[in-house]
Write a protein that holds these residues in place. Structure first.
Motif, PDB file in Angstrom:
ATOM      1  N   ASP B  87       0.817  -1.214   0.000  1.00 44.43           N
ATOM      2  CA  ASP B  87       0.000   0.000   0.000  1.00 44.43           C
ATOM      3  C   ASP B  87       0.853   1.267   0.000  1.00 44.43           C
ATOM      4  O   ASP B  87       0.302   2.375  -0.084  1.00 44.43           O
ATOM      5  N   SER B  88       2.145   1.106   0.091  1.00 44.83           N
ATOM      6  CA  SER B  88       3.031   2.276   0.043  1.00 44.83           C
ATOM      7  C   SER B  88       2.862   2.959  -1.306  1.00 44.83           C
ATOM      8  O   SER B  88       3.072   2.350  -2.362  1.00 44.83           O
ATOM      9  N   SER B  89       2.493   4.214  -1.258  1.00 40.33           N
ATOM     10  CA  SER B  89       2.127   4.901  -2.492  1.00 40.33           C
ATOM     11  C   SER B  89       1.843   6.364  -2.175  1.00 40.33           C
ATOM     12  O   SER B  89       1.850   6.772  -1.019  1.00 40.33           O
ATOM     13  N   ILE B  90       1.577   7.130  -3.208  1.00 34.45           N
ATOM     14  CA  ILE B  90       1.060   8.483  -3.034  1.00 34.45           C
ATOM     15  C   ILE B  90      -0.432   8.436  -3.329  1.00 34.45           C
ATOM     16  O   ILE B  90      -0.856   7.889  -4.347  1.00 34.45           O
ATOM     17  N   TYR B  91      -1.204   9.001  -2.427  1.00 34.77           N
ATOM     18  CA  TYR B  91      -2.650   9.040  -2.594  1.00 34.77           C
ATOM     19  C   TYR B  91      -3.068  10.487  -2.858  1.00 34.77           C
ATOM     20  O   TYR B  91      -2.725  11.398  -2.110  1.00 34.77           O
ATOM     21  N   LEU B  92      -3.801  10.672  -3.938  1.00 31.69           N
ATOM     22  CA  LEU B  92      -4.199  12.015  -4.340  1.00 31.69           C
ATOM     23  C   LEU B  92      -5.714  12.110  -4.447  1.00 31.69           C
ATOM     24  O   LEU B  92      -6.370  11.171  -4.912  1.00 31.69           O
ATOM     25  N   CYS B  93      -6.230  13.242  -4.044  1.00 33.71           N
ATOM     26  CA  CYS B  93      -7.637  13.518  -4.302  1.00 33.71           C
ATOM     27  C   CYS B  93      -7.728  14.587  -5.379  1.00 33.71           C
ATOM     28  O   CYS B  93      -6.803  15.376  -5.577  1.00 33.71           O
ATOM     29  N   SER B  94      -8.819  14.574  -6.089  1.00 38.36           N
ATOM     30  CA  SER B  94      -9.050  15.582  -7.108  1.00 38.36           C
ATOM     31  C   SER B  94     -10.529  15.941  -7.130  1.00 38.36           C
ATOM     32  O   SER B  94     -11.370  15.203  -6.615  1.00 38.36           O
ATOM     33  N   VAL B  95     -10.810  17.088  -7.724  1.00 39.06           N
ATOM     34  CA  VAL B  95     -12.191  17.540  -7.820  1.00 39.06           C
ATOM     35  C   VAL B  95     -12.442  18.051  -9.224  1.00 39.06           C
ATOM     36  O   VAL B  95     -11.511  18.433  -9.943  1.00 39.06           O
ATOM     37  N   GLU B  96     -13.700  18.012  -9.585  1.00 38.05           N
ATOM     38  CA  GLU B  96     -14.103  18.649 -10.829  1.00 38.05           C
ATOM     39  C   GLU B  96     -15.090  19.738 -10.477  1.00 38.05           C
ATOM     40  O   GLU B  96     -16.126  19.460  -9.868  1.00 38.05           O
ATOM     41  N   GLU B  97     -14.764  20.951 -10.859  1.00 42.92           N
ATOM     42  CA  GLU B  97     -15.646  22.070 -10.543  1.00 42.92           C
ATOM     43  C   GLU B  97     -16.875  22.045 -11.448  1.00 42.92           C
ATOM     44  O   GLU B  97     -16.797  21.589 -12.582  1.00 42.92           O
ATOM     45  N   PRO B  98     -17.978  22.564 -10.937  1.00 44.63           N
ATOM     46  CA  PRO B  98     -19.220  22.509 -11.723  1.00 44.63           C
ATOM     47  C   PRO B  98     -19.110  23.176 -13.091  1.00 44.63           C
ATOM     48  O   PRO B  98     -19.747  22.748 -14.041  1.00 44.63           O
TER      49      PRO B  98
END
Lengths: 110, 115
Positions: B87-98
């Motif tokens: 599970d060693s990794s980089i975890y990223l979140c992202s969003v999409e704006e309306p």
């Protein structure tokens, strides 16, 4: 979803124009082509997006031929700070999902 | 464009433990996404998190391993459960704006190392 194929890496020198081509033979009618840039230890950053012909913004141009089976990201007069990984993505946004390919690691040399 | 922050920025964890990663956005967004990026590799979509509904997981990822919460339009968490070195990794979140189409904004990522 259309699969994309890009060169794994490219080298360039400062001041040169760099063209990175992406192949997407199975692109669907509603798909857009989007390019992202990623620096080490950062999240990807949107560069440019297009559907057909040519799109230009302040950082890059995107060329898309009539059959849309490929696209070329053009970076004019690159600098050392353009050293990054560049991802080509294809999708119609229907499910708002992005599937990243392997990307192209661009190395700009002085 | 949306500004996204993640906490923690990095962590070192022991095998078998769990870590919860927070993603905060400075504006209200409908779509939030979680990705994993293993060292030197591309990004892999884990799941899509919409406010008010269960997260939708991609093939190879399950809710028991990666539970996600989305309590409001500006916040989400991803938990990596019962961790192993894989599970060693980089975890990223992202969003999409309306107002944007097919354009996602990414957080800086959380670098996770599991010993």
């Amino acid at each position: 979803l259309a699969k994309t194929t890009q060169p794994i890496s490219m080298d360039s020198y400062e001041g040169q124009e760099v063209n990175i081509t992406c192949s997407h033979n199975n692109i669907a009618t509603n798909d857009y082509i989007t390019w992202y840039q990623q620096f080490p230890s950062q999240g990807p950053r949107f560069i440019i997006q297009g559907y057909k012909t040519k799109v230009t913004n302040e950082v890059a141009s995107l060329f898309i031929p009539a059959d849309r089976k490929s696209s070329t990201l053009s970076l004019p007069r690159v600098s050392l700070s353009d050293t990054a990984v560049y991802y080509c993505l294809v999708g119609d946004g229907t499910f708002n999902k992005f599937y990243f390919g392997s990307g192209t690691k661009l190395n700009v040399k002085p | 464009s949306a500004v996204i922050s993640q906490k923690p920025s990095r962590d070192i964890c022991q095998r078998g433990t769990s870590l919860t990663i927070q993603c905060q956005v400075d504006s209200q967004v409908t779509m939030m996404f979680w990705y994993r990026q293993q060292p030197g590799q591309s990004l892999t979509l884990i799941a899509t998190a919409n406010q008010g509904s269960e997260a939708t997981y991609e093939s190879g990822f399950v809710i028991d391993k990666f539970p996600i919460s989305r309590p409001n339009l500006t916040f989400s968490t991803l938990t990596v459960s019962n961790m192993s070195p894989e599970d060693s990794s980089i975890y990223l979140c992202s969003v999409e704006e309306p107002i944007s189409y097919n354009e996602q904004f990414f957080g800086p990522g959380t670098r996770l190392t599991v010993l």
